[in-house]
Scaffold this motif. Structure first.
Motif, PDB file in Angstrom:
ATOM      1  N   PRO A 128       0.822  -1.205   0.000  1.00 46.56           N
ATOM      2  CA  PRO A 128       0.000   0.000   0.000  1.00 46.56           C
ATOM      3  C   PRO A 128       0.858   1.258   0.000  1.00 46.56           C
ATOM      4  CG  PRO A 128       0.005  -1.016   2.166  1.00 46.56           C
ATOM      5  CD  PRO A 128       0.761  -1.934   1.244  1.00 46.56           C
ATOM      6  N   PHE A 129       0.249   2.336  -0.526  1.00 46.02           N
ATOM      7  CA  PHE A 129       0.904   3.633  -0.454  1.00 46.02           C
ATOM      8  C   PHE A 129       1.113   4.005   1.005  1.00 46.02           C
ATOM      9  CE2 PHE A 129       1.108   5.028  -4.614  1.00 46.02           C
ATOM     10  CZ  PHE A 129      -0.085   4.888  -5.283  1.00 46.02           C
ATOM     11  N   THR A 130       2.187   4.730   1.274  1.00 48.92           N
ATOM     12  CA  THR A 130       2.292   5.370   2.579  1.00 48.92           C
ATOM     13  C   THR A 130       1.135   6.352   2.695  1.00 48.92           C
ATOM     14  OG1 THR A 130       4.682   5.177   2.474  1.00 48.92           O
ATOM     15  CG2 THR A 130       3.779   6.744   4.057  1.00 48.92           C
ATOM     16  N   GLN A 131       0.888   7.065   1.618  1.00 48.99           N
ATOM     17  CA  GLN A 131      -0.278   7.934   1.502  1.00 48.99           C
ATOM     18  C   GLN A 131      -0.811   7.720   0.097  1.00 48.99           C
ATOM     19  OE1 GLN A 131       0.500  12.078   2.135  1.00 48.99           O
ATOM     20  NE2 GLN A 131      -1.614  12.670   1.806  1.00 48.99           N
ATOM     21  N   PHE A 132      -2.080   7.344  -0.044  1.00 54.64           N
ATOM     22  CA  PHE A 132      -2.651   7.067  -1.363  1.00 54.64           C
ATOM     23  C   PHE A 132      -2.534   8.310  -2.235  1.00 54.64           C
ATOM     24  CE2 PHE A 132      -6.176   6.501  -4.363  1.00 54.64           C
ATOM     25  CZ  PHE A 132      -5.769   5.300  -4.914  1.00 54.64           C
ATOM     26  N   ASP A 133      -2.059   8.140  -3.450  1.00 57.01           N
ATOM     27  CA  ASP A 133      -1.673   9.263  -4.286  1.00 57.01           C
ATOM     28  C   ASP A 133      -2.363   9.191  -5.645  1.00 57.01           C
ATOM     29  OD1 ASP A 133      -0.411  11.320  -5.585  1.00 57.01           O
ATOM     30  OD2 ASP A 133       1.609  10.667  -5.088  1.00 57.01           O
ATOM     31  N   VAL A 134      -3.363  10.048  -5.852  1.00 58.80           N
ATOM     32  CA  VAL A 134      -4.085  10.099  -7.114  1.00 58.80           C
ATOM     33  C   VAL A 134      -3.169  10.574  -8.244  1.00 58.80           C
ATOM     34  CG1 VAL A 134      -5.994  11.234  -8.322  1.00 58.80           C
ATOM     35  CG2 VAL A 134      -6.332  10.353  -6.016  1.00 58.80           C
ATOM     36  N   VAL A 135      -2.189  11.405  -7.921  1.00 57.42           N
ATOM     37  CA  VAL A 135      -1.232  11.872  -8.934  1.00 57.42           C
ATOM     38  C   VAL A 135      -0.481  10.680  -9.522  1.00 57.42           C
ATOM     39  CG1 VAL A 135       0.834  13.255  -9.330  1.00 57.42           C
ATOM     40  CG2 VAL A 135      -1.002  14.152  -7.892  1.00 57.42           C
ATOM     41  N   ALA A 136      -0.067   9.732  -8.677  1.00 57.89           N
ATOM     42  CA  ALA A 136       0.623   8.526  -9.155  1.00 57.89           C
ATOM     43  C   ALA A 136      -0.294   7.686 -10.046  1.00 57.89           C
ATOM     44  CB  ALA A 136       1.125   7.702  -7.978  1.00 57.89           C
TER      45      ALA A 136
ATOM     46  N   LEU B 244       0.176   6.581 -14.098  1.00 64.53           N
ATOM     47  CA  LEU B 244       0.197   5.171 -14.467  1.00 64.53           C
ATOM     48  C   LEU B 244      -0.875   4.803 -15.486  1.00 64.53           C
ATOM     49  CD1 LEU B 244       1.385   2.334 -13.920  1.00 64.53           C
ATOM     50  CD2 LEU B 244      -0.246   2.138 -12.036  1.00 64.53           C
ATOM     51  N   THR B 245      -2.047   5.410 -15.382  1.00 65.13           N
ATOM     52  CA  THR B 245      -3.181   5.009 -16.208  1.00 65.13           C
ATOM     53  C   THR B 245      -3.318   5.882 -17.451  1.00 65.13           C
ATOM     54  OG1 THR B 245      -4.627   6.371 -14.810  1.00 65.13           O
ATOM     55  CG2 THR B 245      -4.489   4.023 -14.291  1.00 65.13           C
ATOM     56  N   LEU B 246      -3.831   5.253 -18.513  1.00 68.55           N
ATOM     57  CA  LEU B 246      -4.099   5.956 -19.761  1.00 68.55           C
ATOM     58  C   LEU B 246      -5.569   6.345 -19.811  1.00 68.55           C
ATOM     59  CD1 LEU B 246      -2.162   3.660 -22.278  1.00 68.55           C
ATOM     60  CD2 LEU B 246      -1.415   5.835 -21.279  1.00 68.55           C
ATOM     61  N   SER B 247      -5.847   7.440 -20.474  1.00 66.17           N
ATOM     62  CA  SER B 247      -7.219   7.893 -20.649  1.00 66.17           C
ATOM     63  C   SER B 247      -7.407   8.271 -22.115  1.00 66.17           C
ATOM     64  CB  SER B 247      -7.488   9.100 -19.734  1.00 66.17           C
ATOM     65  OG  SER B 247      -8.839   9.463 -19.781  1.00 66.17           O
TER      66      SER B 247
END
Length: 193
Positions: free
Chosen positions: A22-30, A34-37
């Motif tokens: 798990p993230f130390t702190q969940f990071d939407v930026v990461a 990582l993901t394509l849109s």
């Protein structure tokens, strides 16, 4: 609204175990990195719908395509052919040559919310999903898992949580309803332009 969620998310989940850290702190930026849109995406899906009251699963499969922020076409081929088309303004369901449902956003505001959520899930628009859900998750070596917990009371009446899993693309989705029903969807053969 419960029936509408069933039609839109007809089996869209797969719950997976992972050794991810798990993230130390969940990071939407990461997640965004990582993901394509992509502007458009198509592929195949297989889904299982579990009905808690009957302790049974219903399997179906088909194909889908979307154009970002314009339309999603969800075409179930087996066991019964059904087409659902979703736009920001409407949701339509057709079986054979018969239209079985048509909802307009101007007369049913839930259509806009459902469309916004569905488009955001398929296209990995994490900031938009944060409007409706609390996000938590983990990433491990290019693979990610995200759990969405509804913030809005109207949404939480229909769904207790949504689990997503993927890499550059969404690969598995599990939509868990408050009554114990769930929809489990796996995506494959994804293609984008």
């Amino acid at each position: 609204m419960k029936y509408l969620w069933l039609l839109v998310f007809v089996p869209f989940l797969y719950s997976a175990q992972s050794s991810a850290q798990p993230f130390t702190q969940f990071d939407v930026v990461a997640l965004n990195q990582l993901t394509l849109s992509p502007g458009s995406l198509s592929g195949q899906f297989s889904q299982q719908k579990y009905l808690a009251d009957f302790d049974m699963q219903l399997a179906s499969s088909g194909e889908f395509d979307y154009t970002k922020n314009q339309s999603v076409n969800w075409h179930t081929l087996a066991p019964i052919e059904n087409k659902i088309t979703m736009t920001p303004q409407s949701i339509t369901s057709v079986q054979g040559n018969t239209q079985v449902m048509h909802l307009q956003a101007d007369s049913n505001p839930v259509v806009s919310v459902l469309s916004d959520i569905f488009f955001s899930v398929l296209t990995s628009q994490w900031q938009q999903l944060e409007v409706y859900f609390t996000l938590s998750g983990q990433i491990d070596d290019g693979q990610w898992q995200v759990v969405l917990i509804p913030k809005d009371s109207a949404i939480s009446q229909a769904v207790s949580k949504i689990e997503l899993q993927g890499d550059a693309y969404l690969r598995h989705l599990k939509f868990i309803e408050n009554n114990g029903d769930y929809t489990d969807i796996t995506f494959k053969d994804l293609r984008h332009e």
